[in-house]
Design a protein around this motif. Structure first.
Motif, PDB file in Angstrom:
ATOM      1  N   ALA A   1     -31.674  38.618  11.355  1.00  0.00           N
ATOM      2  CA  ALA A   1     -30.973  38.737  12.635  1.00  0.00           C
ATOM      3  C   ALA A   1     -29.972  39.877  12.610  1.00  0.00           C
TER       4      ALA A   1
ATOM      5  N   TYR B   1     -26.933  39.919  13.662  1.00  0.00           N
ATOM      6  CA  TYR B   1     -25.551  39.589  13.272  1.00  0.00           C
ATOM      7  C   TYR B   1     -25.381  39.500  11.767  1.00  0.00           C
TER       8      TYR B   1
ATOM      9  N   PHE C   1     -21.219  32.050   5.229  1.00  0.00           N
ATOM     10  CA  PHE C   1     -20.466  32.091   6.482  1.00  0.00           C
ATOM     11  C   PHE C   1     -21.328  32.354   7.710  1.00  0.00           C
ATOM     12  N   HIS C   2     -22.474  32.978   7.516  1.00  0.00           N
ATOM     13  CA  HIS C   2     -23.248  33.348   8.700  1.00  0.00           C
ATOM     14  C   HIS C   2     -24.625  32.696   8.765  1.00  0.00           C
TER      15      HIS C   2
ATOM     16  N   ARG D   1     -24.783  28.360   8.545  1.00  0.00           N
ATOM     17  CA  ARG D   1     -24.319  27.645   9.732  1.00  0.00           C
ATOM     18  C   ARG D   1     -25.385  27.687  10.838  1.00  0.00           C
ATOM     19  N   ASN D   2     -25.994  28.850  11.003  1.00  0.00           N
ATOM     20  CA  ASN D   2     -27.036  28.964  12.024  1.00  0.00           C
ATOM     21  C   ASN D   2     -28.302  28.220  11.632  1.00  0.00           C
TER      22      ASN D   2
ATOM     23  N   PRO E   1     -22.612  25.747  19.837  1.00  0.00           N
ATOM     24  CA  PRO E   1     -21.675  25.953  20.949  1.00  0.00           C
ATOM     25  C   PRO E   1     -22.384  26.266  22.256  1.00  0.00           C
ATOM     26  N   ARG E   2     -23.596  26.877  22.173  1.00  0.00           N
ATOM     27  CA  ARG E   2     -24.289  27.206  23.416  1.00  0.00           C
ATOM     28  C   ARG E   2     -24.703  25.957  24.162  1.00  0.00           C
TER      29      ARG E   2
ATOM     30  N   ARG F   1     -23.213  22.983  23.611  1.00  0.00           N
ATOM     31  CA  ARG F   1     -21.977  22.293  23.912  1.00  0.00           C
ATOM     32  C   ARG F   1     -21.466  22.711  25.285  1.00  0.00           C
ATOM     33  N   LYS F   2     -21.619  24.010  25.574  1.00  0.00           N
ATOM     34  CA  LYS F   2     -21.092  24.488  26.836  1.00  0.00           C
ATOM     35  C   LYS F   2     -21.880  23.914  28.015  1.00  0.00           C
TER      36      LYS F   2
END
Ligand SMILES: Nc1ncnc2c1ncn2[C@@H]1O[C@H](COP(=O)(O)OP(=O)(O)OP(=O)(O)O)[C@@H](O)[C@H]1O
Ligand SMILES: [Mg+2]
Lengths: 324, 309
Positions: free
Chosen positions: B202, B204, B221-222, B225-226, B301-302, B304-305
């Motif tokens: 990816a 990021y 850290f990256h 989590r994903n 979070p996507r 969650r929103k």
């Protein structure tokens, strides 16, 4: 003036079934302190690859084949991983082409911005957070404190691009590589981002600006390199290049922009497409598409020749023409 | 968010009632009088009739069902015919064994799956990668009873490290947990590997490396989590199937859990017990799905929103 970045005879490529595909071929370029240097060329000509080579972030299985990359006088090619990692994010940083996917979707924006500080410096969490708000404000993110708590998907494209810039700038790098920093943005946001770059460079940062938009290059850059099929084909100061383009490819690029701006009926394009890396024509890579091709052109690759005023061109007919 | 959670709970509850109805009907549409089947060939007609009315089976089916649900809500699932004890008490004594077994199996599956999957992704195509992926392929393709017998043969019969079956100490749970969890470990390590490989490509990840993160930092850290988004969902789903799907394992290793209880209910033609265990297992599965659903919302979070909206 000090040169922040000096790339000398860089070759980089990918192994393929038909041997190594050389995507960056004998590229030399220089970024002086406080200057903005443009790198232009069609899609696929090796701009991003050059940038990644400098950062040491060429994706596997690609690699730097030969050449030298000096960052402020230090050789990066062959430098131990750990030392190089210490330079990334602090001395040199990069803004990637894709603002939509270049931020971690599950990490808050603030944490991503301050990450570089946490990696390279020993500071308290409050200090890191304060500095990330500061830099976000500086790059024009409104209500930066609130935005720090957002996730990337909650920000617009323009804001994300600013976040990327803030992230790259937070430790005040000597060299910033911006790979098409404005492609995804609308015109007003683009203008703001470009202004931001100007401010940064006046602060002493050397910027390598990659773009295929000659308009952006003309507005911003001090010096321009034109790349075609992995090679630098022309290099000159920005005014010199736009006043006196020598390479037929550069002329073609300029004509297509002018015909767009002029609103003419016929869009002046360069016929044909960039050759495939594994099926490069013998001689000059542009020769199959070149209106000024001569017999010599298909024999071997012409060298970069200085035509005066530091204006370099890699084209036999252009050399001949000037000599007359 | 709260609204969403409540809605999900309500949905889960509805599904549970529906499943209860299905189980209830299925046990009643089987041909023949269930009581006669239950009491065996030699019972006389009077006894059968007495038993039928005692269990309320002479009432119309809707009444029976309504009464069953009402009682079930009070924790009363009737009395086991073959064991002569209240079904809820039987379930309650069996459940801890099932729970311990499932948790051990899940722990084994998760730790092994995540560690092996991560190593495989980071060292793609290495010897370790091939070894781990070979074992996980075995795990997902060898049936549980085979795995169980292989483990019994090697570690109990041959090496004498552990007991063949029965529950005597915590050690007794090792073999059944591995047998039960192997399959899950296999699918998790494959999922972790493929997800990580994709995520490591990816954009990021490049961004993180451009900031000076090293390989470990990028991973922790990256990437992790994903990668955990699909993995956690799978883990929650697996926990529920481990809780309810240990029938074979419990029988082979003689662990007195819910699965074994269900087998005994079938053998003893014990309708109240069968109904109770089936309903209980279903409830566990539904709970697992619900947890997976809510967890995904917390982690991403996507989502969650969207939920907040
Ligand atoms: N993983 C890969 N394997 C093989 N070839 C690749 C790989 N990645 C890129 N290339 C090739 O390398 C060449 C240079 O790519 P690069 O991304 O540098 O182009 P670019 O000039 O940045 O183009 P754009 O304007 O589209 O960003 C292209 O021809 C591309 O096809
Ligand atoms: Mg590119």
């Amino acid at each position: 003036m000090r040169n922040i970045l000096e790339v000398r005879h860089l070759c980089a490529g990918f192994p393929t079934l038909k041997g190594e595909a050389v995507a960056v071929n004998d590229v030399s370029l220089t970024v002086p302190e406080g200057k903005i240097v443009g790198l232009v060329g069609e899609s696929g000509c090796g701009k991003s690859m050059t940038a990644r080579a400098v950062m040491g972030l060429i994706r596997y299985p690609g690699r730097v084949i030969s050449g030298s990359i000096l960052l402020d006088g230090r050789e990066l090619v062959g430098m131990p991983k750990k030392e190089k990692r210490a330079l990334r994010g602090s001395e040199m940083s990069m803004i990637f082409q894709e603002p939509m996917t270049s931020l971690n979707p599950v990490m808050k924006v603030g944490r991503q911005v301050e990450e570089a500080i946490r990696i390279h410096e020993k500071v308290t969490a409050e200090e890191a957070a304060r500095r990330s708000v500061e830099i976000l404000t500086k790059v024009g993110v409104p209500e930066a404190k609130k935005r720090c708590l957002c996730y990337p998907h909650q920000l617009s494209g323009g804001l994300r691009q600013r976040v990327m810039i803030a992230m790259a700038m937070i430790l005040g790098p000597r060299l910033l590589i911006a790979d098409e920093p404005t492609t995804a943005l609308d015109v007003t946001v683009e203008a703001q981002i470009l202004q931001l770059m100007r401010t940064l460079s006046s602060g002493g940062t050397g910027i390598l600006l990659i773009s295929h938009d000659l308009g952006v290059i003309a507005q911003l850059c001090d010096h321009v390199y034109v790349m075609y099929a992995g090679r630098i084909v022309e290099s000159a100061d920005v005014n010199e290049l736009f006043d006196r383009p020598l390479h037929p490819y550069t002329r073609g690029l300029l004509n297509s922009v002018r015909s767009l701006r002029g609103g003419g009926d016929v869009l002046d394009t360069i016929p044909g497409a960039v050759p495939n890396l594994t099926r490069m024509p013998a001689g000059c890579g542009f020769s199959p598409r070149c209106p000024e091709r001569c017999d010599e052109c298909v024999m071997d690759v012409p060298g970069l020749v200085d035509m005066g005023n530091g204006h370099l061109v890699r084209c036999r007919p252009a050399e001949g023409e000037e000599a007359k | 968010m709260l609204n969403h959670v409540l809605r999900r709970f309500f949905q889960a509850f509805l599904v549970l009632i529906l499943v209860a109805l299905l189980i209830f009907l299925m046990l009643r549409v089987v041909p023949g009088n269930p009581i006669a089947t239950m009491m065996g060939e030699h019972a006389n007609a009077a006894a059968i009739e007495r038993m039928t009315s005692e269990l309320g089976l002479d009432q119309p089916i809707p009444v029976q069902f309504f009464r069953y649900i009402l009682n079930a809500l009070r924790g009363d699932f009737g009395t086991s015919y073959s064991m002569g004890k209240p079904v809820d008490r039987l379930i309650r004594t069996a459940f801890p064994n099932t729970l311990i077994l499932a948790l051990c199996a899940a722990l084994f599956a998760w730790v092994v799956g995540i560690v092996c999957g991560t190593i495989s992704a980071v060292r793609k195509n290495s010897v370790l990668d091939r070894l781990f992926m070979g074992f996980s392929l075995l795990g997902v393709s060898v049936p549980v009873f085979m795995a169980a017998m292989i483990l019994q043969y090697v570690f109990a019969y041959h090496l004498h490290w552990l007991d063949i079956s029965g529950v005597k100490s915590w050690k007794s749970f090792i073999l059944p947990a591995v047998a039960l969890g192997w399959n899950s470990a296999g699918s998790i390590s494959r999922l972790v590997r493929s997800t990580l490989l994709e995520i490591l490509q990816a954009d990021y990840i490049d961004t993180a490396r451009a900031k000076g993160r090293g390989q470990a930092g990028v991973l922790i850290f990256h990437a992790m989590r994903n990668a955990m988004l699909p993995v956690v969902t799978m883990m929650a789903l697996q926990l529920s199937s481990l809780l309810s799907g240990a029938v074979i394992t419990e029988s082979i290793f003689a662990v007195n859990g819910i699965g074994r209880l269900a087998v005994q209910a079938i053998e003893g033609r014990d309708i109240p017990l069968l109904q109770g265990t089936a309903l209980f297992s279903t409830a566990l599965v539904i709970l697992g799905n619900l947890t997976a659903d809510l967890l995904y919302g917390v982690l991403d979070p996507r989502i969650r929103k969207e939920v907040v909206r």
